[in-house]
Write an enzyme that holds these catalytic residues in place. Structure first.
Site, PDB file in Angstrom:
ATOM      1  N   HIS A   1      -2.513   6.449   4.658  1.00 21.59           N
ATOM      2  CA  HIS A   1      -1.115   6.568   5.060  1.00 21.59           C
ATOM      3  C   HIS A   1      -0.472   8.128   4.405  1.00 21.59           C
ATOM      4  O   HIS A   1      -1.017   8.560   3.574  1.00 21.59           O
ATOM      5  CB  HIS A   1      -0.273   5.489   4.236  1.00 21.59           C
TER       6      HIS A   1
ATOM      7  N   CYS B   1       0.987  -1.283  -0.026  1.00 28.16           N
ATOM      8  CA  CYS B   1       0.255   0.237   0.036  1.00 28.16           C
ATOM      9  C   CYS B   1       1.082   1.229   0.037  1.00 28.16           C
ATOM     10  O   CYS B   1       0.560   2.231  -0.702  1.00 28.16           O
ATOM     11  CB  CYS B   1      -0.827   0.084   1.251  1.00 28.16           C
TER      12      CYS B   1
END
Length: 339
Positions: free
Chosen positions: A244, A131
């Site tokens: 994130h 990711c």
């Protein structure tokens, strides 16, 4: 128009649920959806695409009993190692979200905005990158094309959703315990994540890096197709529910300017530039959540090297960092007759 049969493997997990959400939005030309999960979830009924779908137990017999063209996997490395080849042998193309196949030289590692051409040489399995790597690649690709990246320094600030439902609950329950001055035993993380930062994602390796850091370092080179790039990383889990953030320091082979960097980023599909510090405008996790775009800001020239810059990159790790990237690969294959 041709219609396809699509399997979602690990359909009852956090990323599996996000697969279903993204697929509902995309409305691909699909004849049948088959939802697979472990024996524990088999028989569960999920309302999807306006009708009930019964979860199918993931067994070799059940895979062979269903004609599948595309299989979206988010069920862990060991499950992928066992069942991805079964789907592939039955004629499906597997798009796998685990780390099982990422560094296999015979398996493409794909971010559709960056290296869709690598889809062409798949042999039945395509790997979804980590990711954190996915969002970085969307930002780095146009800069590598324009200036040639010499060195990358990653510092990540990764949300607890990256650790699944257990990580999510560790933060929520930990915050509740903190507010009420109660004890709470963490279930996912080695220490409390509430009001804390853990410079520890995945296991530590013999060289002192974590496996998460190693993933970013190796995957960057593979996706950009350049093993000469020097890459280092420090990955940190932070008390944020989702999306994130990354501080990325880049050193280039060619002279750069801030204006040139912004111009290159503006030309990259999937990027939203939020860089207006005079008005306190910069990318934040709370704004990226629920979106597929990669947000880039805090763009600064690094004058400590001959040619370099700093970027702040934020993206939804469950959507773009997992489910959406895989679905976009499937979407690209369908649109371009690759399946």
């Amino acid at each position: 128009m041709k219609k396809y049969n699509v399997a979602v493997v690990g359909a009852t997990g956090m990323v599996g649920n996000k697969f279903l959400e993204v697929l509902t939005e995309k409305q691909l030309p699909v004849e049948n959806y088959y939802l697979f999960a472990s024996a524990k979830s088999a028989g569960k009924v999920i309302d999807f695409m306006g009708k009930p779908h019964t979860v199918i137990e993931l067994t070799e017999e059940n895979v062979k009993a269903h004609k599948v063209d595309i299989a979206l996997f988010s069920a862990g490395g060991s499950t992928s190692a066992k069942f991805a080849p079964v789907f592939a042998d039955c004629g499906a193309v597997v798009i796998d979200n685990s780390s099982q196949w990422r560094m296999d030289p015979t398996v493409p590692l794909v971010v559709p905005e960056v290296n869709p051409q690598d889809i062409d040489w798949n042999h039945g399995i395509i790997a979804n990158p980590n990711c954190s790597t996915i969002q970085a690649m969307v930002a780095l690709k146009p800069l590598h094309d324009k200036y040639g990246i010499k060195r990358v320094v990653y510092s990540t600030y990764q949300a607890v959703s990256g650790a699944g439902v257990a990580g999510y609950n560790d933060l929520l329950e930990g915050l509740k315990a903190f507010v009420n001055n109660q004890e709470y035993a963490t279930k996912k993380f080695p220490y409390h994540i509430a009001n804390n930062c853990l410079p520890h994602i995945d296991v530590f390796l013999d060289n002192g890096y974590t496996k998460e850091e190693e993933k970013m370092m190796k995957e960057t080179k593979k996706i950009l197709g350049d093993q000469s790039i020097k890459v280092t990383a420090t990955t940190v889990r932070v008390p944020v529910l989702n999306s994130h953030s990354e501080s990325i320091n880049l050193e280039f082979n060619k002279p750069c300017t801030k204006e040139g960097i912004i111009e290159a980023l503006k030309g990259q599909k999937g990027i939203v530039i939020v860089d207006d510090v005079a008005n306190n405008k910069y990318p934040m996790p709370i704004d990226a959540t629920g979106h597929d775009e990669v947000y880039v800001g805090r763009i600064r020239i690094d004058d400590t090297v001959e040619s370099g810059c700093n970027l702040w990159v934020v993206s939804d790790n469950i959507r773009k960092g997992a489910a959406s990237n895989a679905v976009q690969i499937a979407e690209y294959m369908i649109a371009n007759g690759k399946i």
